[in-house]
Enzyme design. Structure first.
Site, PDB file in Angstrom:
ATOM      1  CE  LYS A  86      -7.629   0.039   1.967  1.00  0.00           C
ATOM      2  NZ  LYS A  86      -6.125   0.936   1.957  1.00  0.00           N
ATOM      3  CE  LYS A  95      -1.394  -1.420   5.296  1.00  0.00           C
ATOM      4  NZ  LYS A  95      -1.787  -0.235   5.986  1.00  0.00           N
ATOM      5  CG  ASP A 123      -4.175   1.679  -6.611  1.00  0.00           C
ATOM      6  OD1 ASP A 123      -4.114   2.745  -7.127  1.00  0.00           O
ATOM      7  OD2 ASP A 123      -3.417   1.781  -5.336  1.00  0.00           O
TER       8      ASP A 123
HETATM    9  N1  ADP Z   1      -9.321  10.367  10.605  1.00  0.00           N
HETATM   10  C1  ADP Z   1      -8.215   9.923  10.879  1.00  0.00           C
HETATM   11  N2  ADP Z   1      -7.642  11.037  11.819  1.00  0.00           N
HETATM   12  C2  ADP Z   1      -6.321  10.666  12.385  1.00  0.00           C
HETATM   13  N3  ADP Z   1      -5.484   9.384  11.801  1.00  0.00           N
HETATM   14  C3  ADP Z   1      -6.259   8.648  10.837  1.00  0.00           C
HETATM   15  C4  ADP Z   1      -7.428   9.095  10.630  1.00  0.00           C
HETATM   16  N4  ADP Z   1      -7.660   8.004   9.682  1.00  0.00           N
HETATM   17  C5  ADP Z   1      -6.763   7.264   9.563  1.00  0.00           C
HETATM   18  N5  ADP Z   1      -5.675   7.401  10.455  1.00  0.00           N
HETATM   19  C6  ADP Z   1      -4.454   7.239  10.570  1.00  0.00           C
HETATM   20  O1  ADP Z   1      -3.583   6.720   9.484  1.00  0.00           O
HETATM   21  C7  ADP Z   1      -3.148   5.382   9.601  1.00  0.00           C
HETATM   22  C8  ADP Z   1      -3.349   4.478   8.269  1.00  0.00           C
HETATM   23  O2  ADP Z   1      -4.641   4.198   8.470  1.00  0.00           O
HETATM   24  P1  ADP Z   1      -5.272   2.764   7.944  1.00  0.00           P
HETATM   25  O3  ADP Z   1      -6.652   2.585   8.449  1.00  0.00           O
HETATM   26  O4  ADP Z   1      -4.333   1.669   8.627  1.00  0.00           O
HETATM   27  O5  ADP Z   1      -5.042   2.784   6.508  1.00  0.00           O
HETATM   28  P2  ADP Z   1      -5.346   1.523   5.520  1.00  0.00           P
HETATM   29  O6  ADP Z   1      -6.220   0.558   5.953  1.00  0.00           O
HETATM   30  O7  ADP Z   1      -6.188   2.473   4.173  1.00  0.00           O
HETATM   31  O8  ADP Z   1      -4.084   1.213   4.953  1.00  0.00           O
HETATM   32  C9  ADP Z   1      -3.297   4.907  11.024  1.00  0.00           C
HETATM   33  O9  ADP Z   1      -2.280   4.952  11.831  1.00  0.00           O
HETATM   34  C10 ADP Z   1      -4.649   5.763  11.502  1.00  0.00           C
HETATM   35  O10 ADP Z   1      -4.357   5.819  12.811  1.00  0.00           O
HETATM   36 MG    MG Z   2      -5.732  -1.292   6.241  1.00  0.00          MG
END
Ligand code: ADP
Ligand code: MG
Lengths: 413, 258
Positions: free
Chosen positions: B14, B40, B128
């Site tokens: 996200k 976070k 969620d």
């Molecule tokens: N398309 C993608 N390709 C490679 N790595 C990704 C991609 N999307 C997310 N990530 C990696 O996944 C991890 C979690 O992503 P994040 O955006 O922080 O998730 P969320 O905000 O949903 O918790 C991060 O370290 C990010 O670099």
């Molecule tokens: Mg996040």
């Protein structure tokens, strides 16, 4: 320490401010909280409870409903009660539990309105805000919602009184005295928000030539009427002869010319200012010798009007200390907000004269003179017997001839 | 004003998606605000060179009172994007959802929207919809459209379904509605088909298909979005196209309304 009251009481809450403002308007008023809040309101903060019918209820939310965020039960209960009681409107009031679980009361009210066709308002109160905010929210919402028809000014000059509740004015005749003062100025009675007027009268609030704002709680509603109908407002309570006269002049001017909005006491020069030399009066001149101002504690419009009355009539300097919600436009320069008990303890240090609710006596040095100004929103009904209609009390009798109740202990340390 | 809430399972991407979208909108000349609604508090970190803004909850924890100025809790990042994080309570304590609501009313008191007058507002909201607070961003007056980020993984689709369900429960409240799905690939088997089936069942479009990309991870290590680090990379173009599409839809909407 912040947000701690160790020696005195606390003011009534936003929830109860809303209930108080809506009490006489024929709505179904529901506090959304655990059972118990309603008895606090009716026992301490609602002197009309035993003499007047009103549909004030509590939803009695349960632990499991809170955990589940079950708004449906609230909606069902309110819808079925509304169908049975046929209120003019429904009001859903937030409280600590819905606040914590994030219940969206405006959205819930929207559903109730959809299902019943009855105008419904959700109030994001939380039981932690002050009654002043509650009154303000309630009167603003009622004005916004109901005072909106096309209407011209009444033929004879008329006045609305806005922000009047028992929380600030008790049931000691002050309301009637304010109306008598208005009538003596030549005004017909308009709507009162919200004691003694029906919702229909309030919905015609746009007819009045001027709005008298008698507490912070009335300011927002007055602003809405100003935007909608161009009605000017003046803030003040007609205490004392001289101040009542000045307030009267300003109100007449505003009604005539649509003159500027203001708190009447803000134009009163501070006592001791050059150029004023009232007739000799031994008691007053003796009092005037004292440097220390009379500290007036309470709601801003009430207290600042009272202070201005004392300055004009007795030439005694004053300072207002306002522990509840207000805005700068409702205070005079030099007056202060004192939201914390510690602020008051600090402000009372070295004070020689204090006019405040008797419960504040605990904080005032024993050497100071103390004048009782009981405030229902602070001490409930405890001081009903000494709670006087200050519009009709001669000020010099109050300040110089007042008897003093036995004092309690001063603050520790 | 384009007001979007991005929902999805924890860790699904996200913040990566939101941060890149914010950067893309900025590159397209828009004034953007991004509000991270996740304890976070790392939503905007890649817009800020890797140093996060002080979260609202951290500010309150430290000062025991609300900030009086916006700049105490908001920081400008890449392309002038204004970055705000709600943050959350100490893990295991308190109520994170309540923190989101408190942050929103605080931002209202600070007149965020009046003073910044943004073109785009992005809410990046935790996984969620676990309690009332996490639905706050889709209430009346906040986001108008919801984008759900998911991969083809079962748990990600499960979370996506919960979000659709929550939105459905709020149907009669005038809340935001789901605009579509963003597929953020994890390279599971038949990923596109799985997500397409999920979307079709709910009548939702797939608005973008973002590949798993090493560039994203590489620039993340530098505290950057790919839009900042490599605007011409294929993955950056996907984000830019998504941003353009969302803006065009909004324009179309406006055209219809008037
Ligand atoms: N398309 C993608 N390709 C490679 N790595 C990704 C991609 N999307 C997310 N990530 C990696 O996944 C991890 C979690 O992503 P994040 O955006 O922080 O998730 P969320 O905000 O949903 O918790 C991060 O370290 C990010 O670099
Ligand atoms: Mg996040």
């Amino acid at each position: 320490m912040r947000q701690v009251t160790g020696l005195t009481s606390t003011y009534s809450s936003d929830e109860f401010g809303i209930c108080s403002a809506l009490f006489e308007l024929g709505g179904l008023v529901v506090m959304h909280d655990a059972s118990g809040c309603n008895s606090t309101y009716t026992t301490h903060d609602e002197p009309r409870w035993y003499d007047m019918d009103s549909m004030v209820y509590i939803s009695a939310v349960s632990e499991i409903e809170a955990i589940m965020g079950d708004d449906d039960k609230l909606i069902r209960d309110v819808v079925s009660a509304a169908r049975e009681l046929k209120p003019r409107f429904t009001a859903l009031i937030g409280a600590p539990i819905p606040y914590m679980i994030g219940t969206d009361l405006p959205a819930v009210a929207g559903i109730v309105e959809e299902e019943t066709g009855i105008p419904s308002i959700g109030f994001p109160a939380n039981g932690m805000g002050l009654y002043t905010k509650g009154i303000s929210m309630a009167l603003a919402a009622v004005t916004e919602r109901f005072a909106q028809g096309e209407t011209g000014r009444s033929r004879e000059p008329s006045m609305n009184v806005i922000g009047l509740t028992p929380l600030d004015f008790s049931l000691n005749g002050t309301a009637e005295s304010i109306w008598r003062w208005a009538e003596a100025l030549g005004f017909r009675r308009g709507a009162c928000m919200a004691m003694g007027s029906s919702l229909d009268e309030i919905s015609r609030a746009g007819e009045a030539h001027v709005n008298l704002v008698v507490s912070y709680g009335g300011l927002e509603a007055a602003r809405i009427l100003e935007r909608r109908y161009g009605t000017p407002w003046i803030a003040g309570v007609p205490f004392g002869k001289a101040f009542a006269e000045r307030l009267g002049q300003l109100v007449l001017e505003a009604a005539g010319t649509g003159g500027r909005e203001m708190a009447a006491y803000r134009s009163v020069p501070r006592a001791g200012a050059a150029g004023r030399d009232p007739a000799p009066n031994p008691a007053r001149d003796a009092a005037r010798g004292k440097e220390s101002p009379l500290l007036v504690v309470g709601e801003s419009v009430y207290s600042a009007s009272f202070a201005a009355a004392v300055e004009l009539e007795l030439n005694i300097p004053t300072r207002v200390l306002c522990p509840v919600d207000t805005e700068d436009v409702l205070l005079r320069e030099g007056d202060r907000r004192t939201p914390e008990e510690d602020d008051l303890i600090e402000a009372f240090r070295g004070a020689e004269r204090v006019a405040a609710d008797p419960l504040f006596r605990q904080l005032v040095p024993e050497t100071a003179e103390f004048f009782d100004l009981p405030h229902e929103a602070f001490s409930g009904r405890i001081y009903d017997r000494v709670n006087r209609n200050m519009v009709d009390v001669p000020l010099d009798g109050f300040i110089f001839g007042g008897t003093k109740a036995p004092r309690g202990k001063g603050p520790r340390g | 004003m384009l007001k979007l809430a991005i929902y999805g399972k924890g860790g699904i991407g996200k913040s990566t998606t939101t941060g890149n979208l914010a950067a893309a909108f900025a590159v397209l000349g828009k004034r953007v605000i991004q509000i991270g609604c996740d304890p976070k508090a790392d939503s905007t970190i890649n817009l800020l060179g890797g140093t996060p803004a002080v979260s609202v909850m951290d500010y309150m924890r430290e000062h025991d009172e609300e900030p009086e100025r916006l700049d105490e809790i908001a920081k400008e990042g890449f392309g002038g994007v204004l970055c705000i994080e709600t943050g959350g309570p100490t893990p295991g304590l308190g109520c994170a959802g309540r923190g989101i609501i408190t942050t929103f009313s605080l931002l209202e008191d600070l007149e965020l929207f009046e003073t910044r007058d943004p073109d785009v507002v992005l809410y990046d909201v935790l996984g969620d919809v676990v309690c009332g607070g996490f639905a706050a961003p889709i209430r009346e007056g906040y986001a108008e459209d919801i984008l759900i980020v998911t991969s083809g993984e079962k748990m990600a689709l499960y979370a996506a379904n919960n979000i659709c369900q929550a939105v459905k429960n709020f149907e009669d409240r005038g809340y935001a509605s789901v605009k579509g799905i963003i597929l953020n690939r994890r390279n599971v088997e038949n990923e596109r088909e799985k997500v397409e089936a999920f979307a079709a069942e709910r009548g939702l479009p797939i608005l973008a298909d973002i590949p798993r990309s090493d560039d994203i991870i590489r620039f993340e290590d530098e505290g950057k979005t790919v839009i900042e680090g490599g605007p011409d990379l294929p993955v950056s173009r996907i984000y830019l196209n998504l941003a353009r599409r969302l803006l065009a839809d909004e324009e179309g909407q406006k055209g219809q309304d008037t």
